[in-house]
Design a protein around this motif. Structure first.
Motif, PDB file in Angstrom:
ATOM      1  N   LEU A  99      -7.232  -1.404  16.244  1.00  0.00           N
ATOM      2  CA  LEU A  99      -6.088  -0.195  16.710  1.00  0.00           C
ATOM      3  C   LEU A  99      -7.383   0.854  15.256  1.00  0.00           C
ATOM      4  CD1 LEU A  99      -3.184  -2.021  17.984  1.00  0.00           C
ATOM      5  CD2 LEU A  99      -4.386  -0.794  19.065  1.00  0.00           C
ATOM      6  N   PHE A 100      -7.212   0.634  14.696  1.00  0.00           N
ATOM      7  CA  PHE A 100      -7.155   1.063  13.199  1.00  0.00           C
ATOM      8  C   PHE A 100      -8.325   0.502  12.276  1.00  0.00           C
ATOM      9  CE2 PHE A 100      -5.972   3.386   9.517  1.00  0.00           C
ATOM     10  CZ  PHE A 100      -6.435   4.695   9.290  1.00  0.00           C
TER      11      PHE A 100
ATOM     12  N   LYS B 149      -9.552   1.131   8.384  1.00  0.00           N
ATOM     13  CA  LYS B 149     -10.133   2.097   7.378  1.00  0.00           C
ATOM     14  C   LYS B 149     -10.524   1.825   5.814  1.00  0.00           C
ATOM     15  CE  LYS B 149      -9.732   5.952   4.186  1.00  0.00           C
ATOM     16  NZ  LYS B 149     -10.827   6.766   4.480  1.00  0.00           N
TER      17      LYS B 149
ATOM     18  N   LYS C 152      -1.742  -0.324   0.329  1.00  0.00           N
ATOM     19  CA  LYS C 152      -0.396  -0.579   0.968  1.00  0.00           C
ATOM     20  C   LYS C 152      -0.242   0.857   1.051  1.00  0.00           C
ATOM     21  CE  LYS C 152       1.400  -0.484  -2.903  1.00  0.00           C
ATOM     22  NZ  LYS C 152       2.439  -0.241  -4.480  1.00  0.00           N
ATOM     23  N   ASN C 153      -0.543   2.112   0.605  1.00  0.00           N
ATOM     24  CA  ASN C 153       0.161   2.939   0.890  1.00  0.00           C
ATOM     25  C   ASN C 153       0.222   3.723   2.552  1.00  0.00           C
ATOM     26  OD1 ASN C 153       1.811   3.610  -1.061  1.00  0.00           O
ATOM     27  ND2 ASN C 153       0.666   5.163  -2.135  1.00  0.00           N
ATOM     28  N   LEU C 154      -1.002   3.251   2.685  1.00  0.00           N
ATOM     29  CA  LEU C 154      -0.988   3.748   4.213  1.00  0.00           C
ATOM     30  C   LEU C 154      -0.347   2.393   5.209  1.00  0.00           C
ATOM     31  CD1 LEU C 154      -4.839   4.103   5.487  1.00  0.00           C
ATOM     32  CD2 LEU C 154      -2.977   2.855   6.859  1.00  0.00           C
TER      33      LEU C 154
ATOM     34  N   LYS D  18       2.032   1.991   4.510  1.00  0.00           N
ATOM     35  CA  LYS D  18       3.604   1.824   3.945  1.00  0.00           C
ATOM     36  C   LYS D  18       3.945   3.088   5.464  1.00  0.00           C
ATOM     37  CE  LYS D  18       5.709   2.270  -0.097  1.00  0.00           C
ATOM     38  NZ  LYS D  18       4.811   2.014  -1.504  1.00  0.00           N
ATOM     39  N   SER D  19       2.863   3.437   5.316  1.00  0.00           N
ATOM     40  CA  SER D  19       3.550   5.251   5.688  1.00  0.00           C
ATOM     41  C   SER D  19       3.234   4.480   7.749  1.00  0.00           C
ATOM     42  CB  SER D  19       2.376   6.611   5.515  1.00  0.00           C
ATOM     43  OG  SER D  19       1.156   5.774   5.611  1.00  0.00           O
ATOM     44  N   LEU D  20       2.873   3.739   7.648  1.00  0.00           N
ATOM     45  CA  LEU D  20       2.972   3.348   9.060  1.00  0.00           C
ATOM     46  C   LEU D  20       4.202   2.436   9.019  1.00  0.00           C
ATOM     47  CD1 LEU D  20      -0.479   2.313   9.927  1.00  0.00           C
ATOM     48  CD2 LEU D  20       0.411   3.882  10.740  1.00  0.00           C
ATOM     49  N   GLN D  21       5.388   2.146   8.615  1.00  0.00           N
ATOM     50  CA  GLN D  21       6.529   1.604   8.242  1.00  0.00           C
ATOM     51  C   GLN D  21       6.460   0.249   9.035  1.00  0.00           C
ATOM     52  OE1 GLN D  21       9.644   3.988   9.158  1.00  0.00           O
ATOM     53  NE2 GLN D  21       9.045   5.774   7.281  1.00  0.00           N
TER      54      GLN D  21
ATOM     55  N   ILE E 289       3.008  -6.128   4.455  1.00  0.00           N
ATOM     56  CA  ILE E 289       2.698  -5.399   3.516  1.00  0.00           C
ATOM     57  C   ILE E 289       2.910  -5.740   1.971  1.00  0.00           C
ATOM     58  CG2 ILE E 289       3.201  -3.022   2.364  1.00  0.00           C
ATOM     59  CD1 ILE E 289       4.156  -1.925   4.876  1.00  0.00           C
TER      60      ILE E 289
ATOM     61  N   SER F 185      -0.545  -6.869   0.144  1.00  0.00           N
ATOM     62  CA  SER F 185      -1.360  -5.812  -0.820  1.00  0.00           C
ATOM     63  C   SER F 185      -1.080  -6.981  -2.448  1.00  0.00           C
ATOM     64  CB  SER F 185       0.076  -4.904  -1.294  1.00  0.00           C
ATOM     65  OG  SER F 185       0.998  -5.058  -0.778  1.00  0.00           O
TER      66      SER F 185
ATOM     67  N   ILE G 203      -6.947  -3.066  11.773  1.00  0.00           N
ATOM     68  CA  ILE G 203      -4.894  -3.157  11.971  1.00  0.00           C
ATOM     69  C   ILE G 203      -5.462  -3.169  13.443  1.00  0.00           C
ATOM     70  CG2 ILE G 203      -2.986  -2.234  12.784  1.00  0.00           C
ATOM     71  CD1 ILE G 203      -3.233  -0.090  10.300  1.00  0.00           C
TER      72      ILE G 203
END
Lengths: 145, 427
Positions: A5-6, A8, A28-30, A32-35, A41, A45, A68
């Motif tokens: 799906l994604f 990076k 990790k921040n990516l 996290k922003s997808l919660q 996570i 990480s 992902i």
């Protein structure tokens, strides 16, 4: 094959200790922003960081790739470094080929790869001398396991 | 669209603003956007670190404080004094500072370091009890700096479980002071007015109390608001001033160490601890802890301000001078504790350290919920980001291209706000 799906990819630079860890932090921040699932996570990480440090210490130029899928994430850490002579030995706890210089920095305890295997749901290490190393790991959401 | 409401911690003076965007860029929670010639704060995202105040050379960002005019001599007013205040007056004994506060009009002035020692006992106790337990999240993070707690709730919610589950020294102090006041004053007509004298913004609630109960109200007062008056009063304190206060905690000079980074851990009787100060450093350590590092460490003291509370945004004395003074004092006298273990255990058994808020409460109180991004939106953000290929110029009003792209995808900004994109479209 489930759909990706994604995707990076993050660059890891050879022997760059100043920026070591930044690829893992970005990944990790990516996540996290997808919660996404917090436990997943956390495990991903830890593995990303261990893997990134391995590349910085032993490897050459490398990449941390994140993919992902619906119920899982795949981390692939690869480099074009010297490769691992004996992958079985490399997986043993406490075995390390890190130089004294890195040990002085607090690395090279021989726990990196075993720790990654412990935290990942699927783990695959492949390496060719003179060509490079690739670690592929999969993580399932904790709820799904 | 964007919610704009005044912050409890900072306010912006539009007339002074030179539109340099420095505050927008420096904000650690990316809470600022520049719109219509002024910085707009998403107040819910503000953790009160004060970085925007420090960076603004035009003086357009001000700390929200509660001025001492509020002090009314008819009230039963109590100054709650953090030992950081003593570091602002090198060579002056803490007891003299307390006496000067009473001369200023506070009915009572109480030193906090007794409660800080209590807190230290509680920290040691917790770590010793949990040391062998594998499941405890290590390292334990100090809850003393409120900005750090807010930062964790906002940016590192997974680490909320690492925060020491012991009430902060201020809370224990307020509970005890109010109990003693109630014993002394029978049925007072007004609630007790407690003033917490602080070096930073963390407890600000402009014009009002930050904590309120039927019998008391607690307000925050910045060091810089009382510094001038207090210095004048200190000169007037007679050398043989009596101790008029019924709060007597035998203030010691060694409590000064709490003002400096490492002061909390210096005398902590545990195996291994670290002290980290400065917002950038703290954030980088929290990132690392989140990635599984420092698990062998038992306790980490974090202070948002560089060099610790002596570097607070509302201090009046240079932080390095204050630090030197603290070090000299400690070198001469060493660190002594007044609180005994049996005293601590009595407090403990009476439940004075009991915490009211659970972890999920903390997340609710301090945390900000941003709607999760879907995978499609995340992909859109990166597509836009590649398309912008920008230099984080911030001309759009967002701190960096990544934040701008997210704002666009969330519908909070227009793609046309980006100079790069606009220039490319014209071609």
């Amino acid at each position: 094959m489930p759909d990706i799906l994604f995707e990076k990819s993050f660059q890891i630079n050879k022997k760059d200790f100043v920026h070591a860890g930044e690829a893992s932090i970005s990944a990790k921040n990516l996540l996290k922003s997808l919660q996404m699932d917090a436990g997943m996570i956390r495990r991903a990480s830890i593995c990303a960081y261990e893997g990134e440090m391995n590349v910085v210490m032993h490897g050459g130029e490398g990449h941390l790739a994140l993919a992902i899928e619906k119920n899982r994430i795949i981390l692939e850490i690869s480099d074009n470094g010297p490769g691992i002579a004996d992958t079985e030995m490399a997986m043993k706890k406490g075995f390390s080929t890190a130089s004294d210089k890195f040990r002085e920095l607090g690395f090279g305890a021989g726990m990196g790869l075993p720790n990654m295997k412990k935290n990942a749901d699927e783990f695959e290490l492949s390496s060719r001398l003179g060509e490079g190393t690739r670690v592929r790991m999969a993580f399932f959401t904790d709820a799904a396991v | 669209m964007e919610k704009v409401s005044p912050s409890r911690y900072v306010h912006f003076e539009k007339d002074r603003c030179t539109a340099c965007y420095d505050c927008v860029r420096i904000c650690p929670t990316r809470a600022l956007r520049f719109r219509d010639q002024a910085p707009r704060l998403r107040a819910g995202q503000c953790i009160g670190c004060g970085e925007c105040i420090r960076v603004c050379s035009a003086g357009a960002v001000r700390a929200a404080t509660c001025k001492p005019e509020h002090l009314d001599r008819d009230q039963i007013s109590v100054a709650l004094v953090s030992p950081v205040l003593y570091s602002q007056f090198p060579g002056v004994h803490p007891e003299t500072v307390l006496q000067a506060l009473r001369q200023m009009g506070f009915r009572h002035a109480v030193d906090m370091s007794y409660f800080l020692e209590m807190f230290q006992f509680a920290t040691e106790d917790y770590i010793r009890r949990n040391r062998k337990k594998e499941e405890s999240p290590w390292p334990i993070i100090s809850p003393v700096c409120p900005v750090i707690v807010r930062l964790i709730a906002y940016k590192f919610p997974n680490l909320l479980a690492n925060i020491l589950p012991v009430v902060r020294p201020l809370t224990v102090m307020i509970r005890e002071v109010v109990r003693l006041l109630n014993e002394k004053y029978d049925n007072p007509e007004q609630p007790f007015h407690l003033y917490y004298i602080v070096p930073c913004l963390t407890k600000m609630e402009p014009g009002g109390p930050f904590l309120k109960d039927s019998s008391y109200e607690v307000r925050a007062l910045g060091f810089n608001d009382i510094f001038g008056d207090l210095r004048r009063e200190i000169c007037k304190v007679p050398w043989n001033a009596p101790l008029p206060d019924f709060f007597d905690y035998e203030t010691t000079v060694s409590s000064l160490i709490w003002g400096s980074s490492g002061g909390e851990t210096a005398d902590l009787k545990i195996e291994d601890s670290l002290a980290v100060s400065g917002l950038k450093e703290c954030m980088s350590y929290l990132e690392k802890i989140e990635m599984g590092l420092f698990r062998e460490m038992e306790y980490i003291e974090f202070r948002t301000c560089t060099e610790g509370c002596v570097g607070g945004i509302l201090t009046a004395t240079d932080r390095y001078l204050a630090k030197r003074d603290i070090q000299q004092t400690i070198l001469q006298g060493g660190i002594e504790r007044r609180v005994t273990r049996s005293e601590f255990l009595r407090f403990y058994q009476e439940g004075r350290f009991a915490q009211k808020n659970s972890l999920s409460d903390m997340r609710r109180i301090f945390g900000v919920y941003e709607k999760a991004l879907s995978l499609e939106k995340m992909a859109e953000i990166y597509r836009l980001l590649n398309h912008i290929n920008g230099k984080n110029c911030a001309a759009c009003g967002a701190p960096d291209c990544r934040t701008f792209a997210e704002d666009v995808v969330r519908g909070e900004a227009c793609a046309e706000d980006c100079l790069e994109l606009r220039a490319r479209e014209k071609k």
